[in-house]
Design an enzyme around this catalytic site. Sequence first.
Site, mmCIF file in Angstrom:
data_model
loop_
_atom_site.group_PDB
_atom_site.id
_atom_site.type_symbol
_atom_site.label_atom_id
_atom_site.label_comp_id
_atom_site.label_asym_id
_atom_site.label_seq_id
_atom_site.Cartn_x
_atom_site.Cartn_y
_atom_site.Cartn_z
ATOM 1 N N ASN A 1 -6.729 -8.187 -1.024
ATOM 2 C CA ASN A 1 -5.329 -7.582 -0.289
ATOM 3 C C ASN A 1 -5.426 -7.967 0.946
ATOM 4 O O ASN A 1 -6.244 -8.061 1.988
ATOM 5 C CB ASN A 1 -6.196 -5.800 -0.797
ATOM 6 N N ASN B 1 1.702 2.027 3.696
ATOM 7 C CA ASN B 1 0.920 0.789 2.604
ATOM 8 C C ASN B 1 3.114 0.512 2.982
ATOM 9 O O ASN B 1 3.755 -0.077 4.022
ATOM 10 C CB ASN B 1 2.218 1.575 1.397
ATOM 11 N N CYS C 1 -7.672 3.234 2.910
ATOM 12 C CA CYS C 1 -7.545 2.366 2.509
ATOM 13 C C CYS C 1 -9.389 1.635 2.761
ATOM 14 O O CYS C 1 -9.203 1.162 4.010
ATOM 15 C CB CYS C 1 -6.478 1.306 2.946
ATOM 16 N N GLU D 1 -0.840 -0.334 -7.095
ATOM 17 C CA GLU D 1 -1.073 0.452 -5.692
ATOM 18 C C GLU D 1 0.527 1.030 -5.606
ATOM 19 O O GLU D 1 1.639 1.308 -5.725
ATOM 20 C CB GLU D 1 -1.159 -0.607 -5.013
ATOM 21 N N CYS E 1 -7.763 -3.852 -5.130
ATOM 22 C CA CYS E 1 -7.728 -1.877 -4.327
ATOM 23 C C CYS E 1 -8.893 -1.809 -3.868
ATOM 24 O O CYS E 1 -9.839 -1.558 -5.060
ATOM 25 C CB CYS E 1 -7.035 -1.983 -5.145
ATOM 26 N N THR F 1 -10.450 1.128 -2.696
ATOM 27 C CA THR F 1 -10.502 2.764 -3.064
ATOM 28 C C THR F 1 -10.691 2.677 -4.571
ATOM 29 O O THR F 1 -11.382 3.520 -5.191
ATOM 30 C CB THR F 1 -9.797 3.198 -2.170
HETATM 31 N N1 LIG Z 1 -1.759 2.472 -2.228
HETATM 32 C C1 LIG Z 1 -3.043 3.240 -1.720
HETATM 33 C C2 LIG Z 1 -3.424 3.000 0.102
HETATM 34 C C3 LIG Z 1 -4.327 1.166 -0.052
HETATM 35 C C4 LIG Z 1 -5.121 1.573 -0.552
HETATM 36 C C5 LIG Z 1 -5.844 0.136 -1.277
HETATM 37 N N2 LIG Z 1 -4.975 -1.515 -0.504
HETATM 38 C C6 LIG Z 1 -7.745 -0.283 -0.891
HETATM 39 O O1 LIG Z 1 -8.356 -1.058 -0.596
HETATM 40 O O2 LIG Z 1 -8.144 1.105 -0.904
HETATM 41 C C7 LIG Z 1 -2.562 5.174 -1.560
HETATM 42 O O3 LIG Z 1 -1.891 4.726 -1.350
HETATM 43 O O4 LIG Z 1 -2.983 5.414 -2.428
#
Ligand SMILES: N[C@H](CCC[C@H](N)C(=O)O)C(=O)O
Length: 254
Positions: free
Chosen positions: A11, A64, A73, A190, A200, A202
């Site tokens: 990521n 994003n 994130c 995502e 990702c 989360t």
């Molecule tokens: N795209 C996600 C935010 C980034 C989450 C992801 N890149 C991570 O590592 O948690 C959203 O708009 O909810």
Amino acid sequence: MIVSKYSASGNDFVIFHTFVKKNRSELAKKLCHRQEGVGADGLIVLIPKSSLDNDYDFEWQFYNSDGSEAEMCGNGSRACAHYAFANELAPGKMSFLTVAGVINAEVEASNAKGGMVLSELTPPQILETNIEHNGKRWFKLNTGVPHLVHICDDIEFFDIAEARELRKKHNANINIVFVDGKNLRVRTYERGVEDETFACGTGMAASFYIAYKEGLVSNNIKVYPKSGETLYLGVNERSITFKGEVKKIFVTEI
Ligand SMILES: N[C@H](CCC[C@H](N)C(=O)O)C(=O)O
């Protein structure tokens, strides 16, 4: 302006710091553009704290690649922690303010090319446990941002069209998770990137938490995203911990 390019388990992010907090949605789209910009899944802007009475080391903004601002994130928090430490903007054990809340992070190892960073995410909130879609059961939870999770029996096939449909219906990131022995494999579509990413954070945390609550894995495991890199996920009394390598790919002037 000097910016750093980081990859956290695949990521990737553009990161810089400034004392000026303003809307950077358009800048995010420009910098994250794969052909005409630096190229990244997201933009992270670190804002050093302006008063000593804040109980965190700095604040951040996260965007994003489509310019949408997100509350949190997971992978970005690990990359940002290394950036803050490497640029002497925070100690190795730090906390920073995000829209989702204050995040604690620790740089466990660091060199000029990156390091090993642990983040403690915001407490997970299970929102729904039985969303039926195309004959599949989905869970909805928040691990800083909203996620849908489906426990699948074939990780090799990820129905991106179905993921896009679910993302629009539930305004959430979409994850499939496969129990691989004691560990998990996760793939994520995502929100705000509007495609599958190589990891990702989360999303891995959401998938881990559902598998753990369903009794499928223990409270400390390895999770493998699409990139194949190893992430260490754990549950403590407060929340979910999330550790893995971050790489500083390059620093450039734009
Ligand atoms: N795209 C996600 C935010 C980034 C989450 C992801 N890149 C991570 O590592 O948690 C959203 O708009 O909810």
